[in-house]
Write an enzyme that holds these catalytic residues in place. Sequence first.
Site, PDB file in Angstrom:
ATOM      1  N   CYS A   1       0.831  -1.092  -0.089  1.00 25.00           N
ATOM      2  CA  CYS A   1      -0.028   0.157  -0.086  1.00 25.00           C
ATOM      3  C   CYS A   1       0.802   1.224  -0.033  1.00 25.00           C
ATOM      4  O   CYS A   1       0.437   2.102  -0.845  1.00 25.00           O
ATOM      5  CB  CYS A   1      -0.917  -0.233   1.216  1.00 25.00           C
ATOM      6  SG  CYS A   1      -0.304  -0.711   2.677  1.00 25.00           S
TER       7      CYS A   1
ATOM      8  N   HIS B   1      -2.572   6.495   4.592  1.00 25.62           N
ATOM      9  CA  HIS B   1      -1.242   6.342   4.992  1.00 25.62           C
ATOM     10  C   HIS B   1      -0.830   7.770   4.383  1.00 25.62           C
ATOM     11  O   HIS B   1      -1.276   8.166   3.330  1.00 25.62           O
ATOM     12  CB  HIS B   1      -0.352   5.422   4.139  1.00 25.62           C
ATOM     13  CG  HIS B   1      -0.731   3.817   4.752  1.00 25.62           C
ATOM     14  ND1 HIS B   1      -1.383   3.649   5.878  1.00 25.62           N
ATOM     15  CD2 HIS B   1      -0.337   2.654   4.076  1.00 25.62           C
ATOM     16  CE1 HIS B   1      -1.360   2.202   5.977  1.00 25.62           C
ATOM     17  NE2 HIS B   1      -0.639   1.572   4.966  1.00 25.62           N
TER      18      HIS B   1
HETATM   19  N1  LIG Z   1      -4.733  -3.502   5.049  1.00 22.45           N
HETATM   20  C1  LIG Z   1      -4.252  -2.829   4.259  1.00 22.45           C
HETATM   21  O1  LIG Z   1      -4.000  -1.681   4.167  1.00 22.45           O
HETATM   22  C2  LIG Z   1      -3.532  -3.841   2.952  1.00 22.45           C
HETATM   23  C3  LIG Z   1      -2.911  -3.045   2.068  1.00 22.45           C
HETATM   24  C4  LIG Z   1      -2.365  -3.991   1.047  1.00 22.45           C
HETATM   25  C5  LIG Z   1      -2.380  -5.114   1.227  1.00 22.45           C
HETATM   26  N2  LIG Z   1      -3.049  -5.937   2.345  1.00 22.45           N
HETATM   27  C6  LIG Z   1      -2.972  -7.426   2.625  1.00 22.45           C
HETATM   28  O2  LIG Z   1      -4.087  -7.844   2.386  1.00 22.45           O
HETATM   29  C7  LIG Z   1      -4.378  -8.921   3.288  1.00 22.45           C
HETATM   30  C8  LIG Z   1      -5.596  -8.999   4.143  1.00 22.45           C
HETATM   31  O3  LIG Z   1      -5.557  -7.593   4.807  1.00 22.45           O
HETATM   32  P1  LIG Z   1      -6.719  -7.131   5.739  1.00 22.45           P
HETATM   33  O4  LIG Z   1      -6.117  -5.753   6.121  1.00 22.45           O
HETATM   34  O5  LIG Z   1      -8.079  -7.185   5.011  1.00 22.45           O
HETATM   35  O6  LIG Z   1      -6.812  -8.140   7.057  1.00 22.45           O
HETATM   36  P2  LIG Z   1      -7.987  -8.563   7.956  1.00 22.45           P
HETATM   37  O7  LIG Z   1      -8.882  -7.486   8.113  1.00 22.45           O
HETATM   38  O8  LIG Z   1      -7.216  -9.148   9.261  1.00 22.45           O
HETATM   39  O9  LIG Z   1      -8.749  -9.770   7.039  1.00 22.45           O
HETATM   40  C9  LIG Z   1      -8.007 -10.916   7.082  1.00 22.45           C
HETATM   41  C10 LIG Z   1      -8.888 -11.883   6.052  1.00 22.45           C
HETATM   42  O10 LIG Z   1      -8.316 -12.863   5.833  1.00 22.45           O
HETATM   43  C11 LIG Z   1      -8.927 -13.999   6.135  1.00 22.45           C
HETATM   44  N3  LIG Z   1      -8.126 -15.267   6.637  1.00 22.45           N
HETATM   45  C12 LIG Z   1      -7.537 -15.337   7.633  1.00 22.45           C
HETATM   46  N4  LIG Z   1      -7.078 -16.487   7.865  1.00 22.45           N
HETATM   47  C13 LIG Z   1      -7.667 -17.308   6.820  1.00 22.45           C
HETATM   48  C14 LIG Z   1      -7.752 -18.733   6.458  1.00 22.45           C
HETATM   49  N5  LIG Z   1      -6.862 -19.575   7.245  1.00 22.45           N
HETATM   50  N6  LIG Z   1      -8.423 -19.108   5.511  1.00 22.45           N
HETATM   51  C15 LIG Z   1      -8.909 -18.247   4.818  1.00 22.45           C
HETATM   52  N7  LIG Z   1      -9.191 -16.794   4.839  1.00 22.45           N
HETATM   53  C16 LIG Z   1      -8.442 -16.346   6.107  1.00 22.45           C
HETATM   54  C17 LIG Z   1     -10.119 -13.477   7.187  1.00 22.45           C
HETATM   55  O11 LIG Z   1     -11.031 -14.113   7.431  1.00 22.45           O
HETATM   56  P3  LIG Z   1     -11.650 -14.352   8.843  1.00 22.45           P
HETATM   57  O12 LIG Z   1     -12.529 -13.279   9.017  1.00 22.45           O
HETATM   58  O13 LIG Z   1     -12.699 -15.613   8.483  1.00 22.45           O
HETATM   59  O14 LIG Z   1     -10.766 -14.705  10.056  1.00 22.45           O
HETATM   60  C18 LIG Z   1     -10.282 -11.985   6.641  1.00 22.45           C
HETATM   61  O15 LIG Z   1     -11.268 -12.172   5.620  1.00 22.45           O
HETATM   62  C19 LIG Z   1      -2.875  -9.158   4.051  1.00 22.45           C
HETATM   63  O16 LIG Z   1      -2.112 -10.035   3.339  1.00 22.45           O
HETATM   64  C20 LIG Z   1      -2.223  -7.660   3.732  1.00 22.45           C
HETATM   65  O17 LIG Z   1      -0.967  -7.675   3.938  1.00 22.45           O
HETATM   66  C21 LIG Z   1      -3.638  -4.952   3.300  1.00 22.45           C
END
Ligand SMILES: NC(=O)c1ccc[n+]([C@@H]2O[C@H](COP(=O)([O-])OP(=O)(O)OC[C@H]3O[C@@H](n4cnc5c(N)ncnc54)[C@H](OP(=O)(O)O)[C@@H]3O)[C@@H](O)[C@H]2O)c1
Length: 342
Positions: free
Chosen positions: A130, A251
């Site tokens: 990001c 950010h």
């Molecule tokens: N946040 C940002 O600004 C951002 C920016 C760029 C990239 N990312 C990337 O995007 C990803 C997720 O970020 P987020 O911020 O959305 O995180 P988050 O809010 O913590 O959500 C995590 C997601 O992953 C799912 N998950 C976790 N363990 C899993 C499993 N074993 N099998 C299937 N699904 C699973 C969760 O499902 P449950 O609800 O069922 O646990 C939830 O839907 C990360 O790789 C992060 O590095 C994030």
Amino acid sequence: MGKKYNVAIVGATGMVGAEFIKVLEERKFPIKDIRLLASGRSKGKSLKFCGKLHQVQELGRDSFKGIEIALFSAGASISKEFAPLASKAGAIVVDNSSVFRMDPGVPLVVPEVNPGAIKRHKGIIANPNCSTIQMVVVLKPLHDAAKIKRVVVSTYQSVSGWGKEAVDQLWEETEVALSEKREVKSDKLKKVKKVLPAKIAFNVIPQIDVFLPNRYTKEEMKMVNETRKIMEDSDINVTATCVRVPVITSHSEAVNIETENKLTPEEAIEILKKAPGVEVIDDPSKEKYPLPIDAAGKDAIYVGRIRRDASVKNGLDLWIVSDNLRKGAALNAVEIAEHLIK
Ligand SMILES: NC(=O)c1ccc[n+]([C@@H]2O[C@H](COP(=O)([O-])OP(=O)(O)OC[C@H]3O[C@@H](n4cnc5c(N)ncnc54)[C@H](OP(=O)(O)O)[C@@H]3O)[C@@H](O)[C@H]2O)c1
């Protein structure tokens, strides 16, 4: 009527997943069927997409049958295991994790910067970090105009960049501190699941992701390496300090660039006014500059505080702000998918 696609969202219940749903709806992405996938914890949950409730399914090896586009945002280990399976099942994967970004066979794409890389995909396309995305969209037109030699960036990154548990940590720490009318040390907090490396309420943390042997953090080295790959210029020198701040979304970045050729602040402003995806907010006389709170929920990358760096021959300072969940994640990935189906 144009073709419609079967699309899967892996991590649909997460912060980025929620933005995927919104962005796909808002941009009227041509969807035949949507499959919402998450962990076993979310089995039985339903999420609304285009006014209709869809059951969240537990991610499994057979989740990608019939899927044409799979948008992944469930963390690195999930991408590592399931993105190749999705690709093998015939889907084109757009992956938000860091797993494939530096793989020479995987395009790392920001559509405003290197759209041509998309067509080189072999089933997986990586969405950059990001903090890198919002920086390169602003830097590319300046690089084209004056050739950037060196970038020094300090980030001020929101807690939503670490997922929903980090947002909960900030809210709960803030609530406890306010109720006790004093700052509370993290080890005194009982209810909070501590996912960030230190207390974040009324604090800033100069660590995002783990430390590497060179004393940079992984997030900082992502900014260095991904910038070079996306800009397709391995000569650009980049150094980064990435800091977590108690902001929910968006950010901010203080970016200093040194260029080979002279570029005045006025010339840079004119270039950036015409740059796709960028909005200039820069009026010192009215104290106008981009703020994270205003950028949240918006698509643009905002730039301001554009001024000459008086300490070098050819240099500029800039302040860049963008919603990390939208352009930093879901929006950029959906834009890649839009290019794919063009
Ligand atoms: N946040 C940002 O600004 C951002 C920016 C760029 C990239 N990312 C990337 O995007 C990803 C997720 O970020 P987020 O911020 O959305 O995180 P988050 O809010 O913590 O959500 C995590 C997601 O992953 C799912 N998950 C976790 N363990 C899993 C499993 N074993 N099998 C299937 N699904 C699973 C969760 O499902 P449950 O609800 O069922 O646990 C939830 O839907 C990360 O790789 C992060 O590095 C994030």
